[in-house]
Scaffold this motif. Structure first.
Motif, PDB file in Angstrom:
ATOM      1  N   SER A  54      31.928  31.474  49.233  1.00 57.31           N
ATOM      2  CA  SER A  54      33.100  32.364  49.746  1.00 57.31           C
ATOM      3  C   SER A  54      32.727  33.611  50.659  1.00 57.31           C
ATOM      4  CB  SER A  54      34.226  32.324  48.903  1.00 57.31           C
ATOM      5  OG  SER A  54      34.554  31.239  48.354  1.00 57.31           O
ATOM      6  N   LEU A 129      42.487  33.932  43.775  1.00 59.54           N
ATOM      7  CA  LEU A 129      41.237  34.191  42.664  1.00 59.54           C
ATOM      8  C   LEU A 129      41.155  32.939  41.666  1.00 59.54           C
ATOM      9  CD1 LEU A 129      42.192  37.803  41.560  1.00 59.54           C
ATOM     10  CD2 LEU A 129      40.734  37.006  43.368  1.00 59.54           C
ATOM     11  N   VAL A 132      39.241  29.982  43.737  1.00 63.15           N
ATOM     12  CA  VAL A 132      38.031  30.398  44.263  1.00 63.15           C
ATOM     13  C   VAL A 132      37.147  30.227  43.112  1.00 63.15           C
ATOM     14  CG1 VAL A 132      36.532  32.203  45.125  1.00 63.15           C
ATOM     15  CG2 VAL A 132      38.389  31.695  46.403  1.00 63.15           C
ATOM     16  N   GLU A 133      37.731  30.839  42.106  1.00 67.68           N
ATOM     17  CA  GLU A 133      36.569  30.834  40.962  1.00 67.68           C
ATOM     18  C   GLU A 133      36.618  29.453  40.421  1.00 67.68           C
ATOM     19  OE1 GLU A 133      38.863  33.394  38.012  1.00 67.68           O
ATOM     20  OE2 GLU A 133      37.755  34.908  38.608  1.00 67.68           O
ATOM     21  N   THR A 138      36.378  26.516  49.012  1.00 64.15           N
ATOM     22  CA  THR A 138      35.624  27.749  49.481  1.00 64.15           C
ATOM     23  C   THR A 138      36.430  28.478  50.544  1.00 64.15           C
ATOM     24  OG1 THR A 138      33.543  26.335  49.257  1.00 64.15           O
ATOM     25  CG2 THR A 138      33.411  28.343  50.943  1.00 64.15           C
ATOM     26  N   ALA A 154      39.286  42.637  43.610  1.00 62.00           N
ATOM     27  CA  ALA A 154      39.133  41.422  42.852  1.00 62.00           C
ATOM     28  C   ALA A 154      38.607  40.173  43.678  1.00 62.00           C
ATOM     29  CB  ALA A 154      40.186  41.136  42.148  1.00 62.00           C
ATOM     30  N   LEU A 155      39.371  40.319  45.062  1.00 58.89           N
ATOM     31  CA  LEU A 155      38.876  39.399  45.962  1.00 58.89           C
ATOM     32  C   LEU A 155      37.631  39.397  46.570  1.00 58.89           C
ATOM     33  CD1 LEU A 155      39.781  36.575  47.519  1.00 58.89           C
ATOM     34  CD2 LEU A 155      40.920  38.177  48.866  1.00 58.89           C
ATOM     35  N   SER A 157      35.155  41.001  45.245  1.00 62.57           N
ATOM     36  CA  SER A 157      34.036  40.828  44.159  1.00 62.57           C
ATOM     37  C   SER A 157      33.749  39.351  44.105  1.00 62.57           C
ATOM     38  CB  SER A 157      34.252  41.276  42.923  1.00 62.57           C
ATOM     39  OG  SER A 157      35.318  40.390  42.394  1.00 62.57           O
ATOM     40  N   ARG A 158      34.455  38.395  44.627  1.00 61.34           N
ATOM     41  CA  ARG A 158      34.371  36.935  44.515  1.00 61.34           C
ATOM     42  C   ARG A 158      33.782  36.446  45.922  1.00 61.34           C
ATOM     43  NH1 ARG A 158      37.782  38.504  40.953  1.00 61.34           N
ATOM     44  NH2 ARG A 158      38.111  37.534  38.890  1.00 61.34           N
ATOM     45  N   CYS A 159      33.571  37.227  46.798  1.00 60.44           N
ATOM     46  CA  CYS A 159      33.360  36.853  48.301  1.00 60.44           C
ATOM     47  C   CYS A 159      32.173  37.856  48.935  1.00 60.44           C
ATOM     48  CB  CYS A 159      34.349  36.994  49.347  1.00 60.44           C
ATOM     49  SG  CYS A 159      35.866  36.042  48.908  1.00 60.44           S
TER      50      CYS A 159
END
Length: 435
Positions: A54, A129, A132-133, A138, A154-155, A157-159
């Motif tokens: 992502s 979130l 994606v988790e 993707t 938070a978003l 940190s995942r991309c």
């Protein structure tokens, strides 16, 4: 490509804009983003490893964000689900997530492309979130705004955030070459006219192809010069939004050009901001701030020049008053620089907070009553104007402060060089009196 037109009720034979006809069919055809797509670039590595993470694609308009997302889905065998945050809400997201979960159960993946993702509010961004988790989707988000300001931590940190560059002249030239190949003839412009088209595009490939299409379709009987192109095409306003990042980028560039004593660069950034519609009084306020922060007593006339520019603009308005702003910017850029007063003020504020409510020494206090006189108020005070040289050398700090701090340290530039010599004489006089 045909699926886009079928969805709109059009077949492949329907007329299509040049920019769409030339949309890349593979990632290797994308221009201007080799730092991401070639060699050891992050997207190139993902393709080599057979995985797509992502990501957030951050860059100006017309540089390939949507195209890259579509081709990533194509290369990885993922279903491409496009959404625009401008026209979509929570209900649309839920439908996409449901379809993605159904595909996942059937063994197929989904690449969700969200254009203008920064337009979603924080609650909507949080909705990404879990999916994606869990790997349900993707996510590839596209934004023209700085993600660190506009997207939830938070978003982010995942991309992975990938920065796309505005297209340079070489990349834009490649697009014009492809346009000529599509039309089967040269663009009807002179070399200078071609450069004008590139300049008008301002790094936006899609916009360049739209301009080229207008020139082709006008079918002139000769090669167009820059002046003729300007008459044929409407000039595009520079990319600028007064409450967005570009505003802060340009005012930072103006301030730093003045601080760096480059009047030419400072005038350029001033012209860029005024040309883009910036409020001239906002610029006047910033110019006054520059005079205080970066010049100070090295040139005491700088603050007067800055304030005068504001008054002139108030009196004349645009466009005549803009010249006063330009004159102030040049004055400040050419002036000797010192932030000594700015630094001294910060130091004084810090010490004032740390020392609390210490009283002034009694000899500099007024004594309007007998009680105050008996307590020593005003005792021993010397009137400085009666002293030799106009300075008595008395101490003015609280008695409890053993160390006498030096906040203001003038530079050796401009007027401050003379001030520094004067202060050194007075400091020696005070030190001698204290013994």
């Amino acid at each position: 490509m045909s699926n886009l037109f079928e969805a709109a009720g059009m077949d492949d034979g329907a007329p299509r804009p040049l920019a769409d006809r030339l949309r890349p069919r593979m990632l290797d055809e994308v221009v201007g983003q080799d730092h991401l797509l070639k060699g050891k670039g992050p997207i190139a590595r993902m393709r080599d490893q057979g995985r797509i993470a992502s990501m957030i694609l951050w860059g100006p308009p017309g540089v390939g964000k949507t195209t890259i997302a579509r081709l990533l889905a194509q290369d990885s065998g993922l279903e491409f689900e496009p959404l625009s945050a401008v026209f979509s809400g929570v209900a649309d997201l839920k439908k996409v997530f449901e379809r993605a979960r159904a595909r996942r159960q059937a063994g197929r993946g989904t690449l969700l492309f969200v254009d203008e993702i920064h337009r979603f509010n924080r609650a909507q961004q949080d909705g990404f979130l879990p999916v994606v988790e869990e790997g349900v989707i993707t996510l590839v988000g596209a934004t023209t705004e700085n993600p660190s300001f506009e997207l939830n931590a938070a978003l982010l940190s995942r991309c992975q955030v990938l920065v796309l560059k505005r297209l340079g002249d070489e990349a834009l030239g490649q697009l014009l070459d492809r346009a000529e190949a599509d039309y089967g003839r040269d663009l009807p412009v002179t070399p200078e006219g071609r450069a004008t088209l590139t300049a008008l595009a301002d790094g936006d490939g899609r916009y360049l192809l739209n301009l080229a299409e207008e020139v082709f379709e006008s079918e002139p009987d000769h090669k167009l010069e820059p002046r003729e192109i300007a008459e044929l095409l409407q000039k595009r306003a520079p990319a600028y939004d007064k409450d967005r990042e570009e505003h802060y980028n340009l005012i930072s560039a103006l301030h730093k050009a003045v601080r760096g004593s480059d009047p030419n660069a400072a005038l350029y950034w001033l012209a860029r901001m005024l040309g883009a519609g910036e409020d001239p009084l906002f610029l006047a306020r910033r110019i006054v701030r520059m005079a205080n922060e970066d010049i100070g007593l090295a040139d005491p006339t700088a603050i007067h020049a800055a304030l005068a520019a504001k008054d002139v603009y108030d009196f004349l308005g645009s466009p005549e008053g803009e010249l006063a702003l330009a004159q102030a910017v040049v004055h400040l850029a050419c002036a000797p620089k010192s932030n000594a007063v700015y630094t001294a003020w910060k130091g004084a504020m810090k010490t004032a907070r740390e020392t609390g409510s210490l009283m002034p020494p009694k000899h500099i206090l007024n004594a309007p009553t007998k009680l105050m006189k008996s307590e020593g108020y005003g005792s021993g005070y010397e009137y400085d104007n009666d002293a030799e040289g106009g300075v008595s050398g008395q101490d003015y700090f609280p008695d409890e402060m053993r160390e006498r701090p030096v906040f203001y340290r003038p530079t050796d530039r401009g007027r401050e060089a003379v001030i520094a010599e004067r202060l050194e004489r007075w400091r020696a006089l005070r030190n001698n009196r204290r013994g």
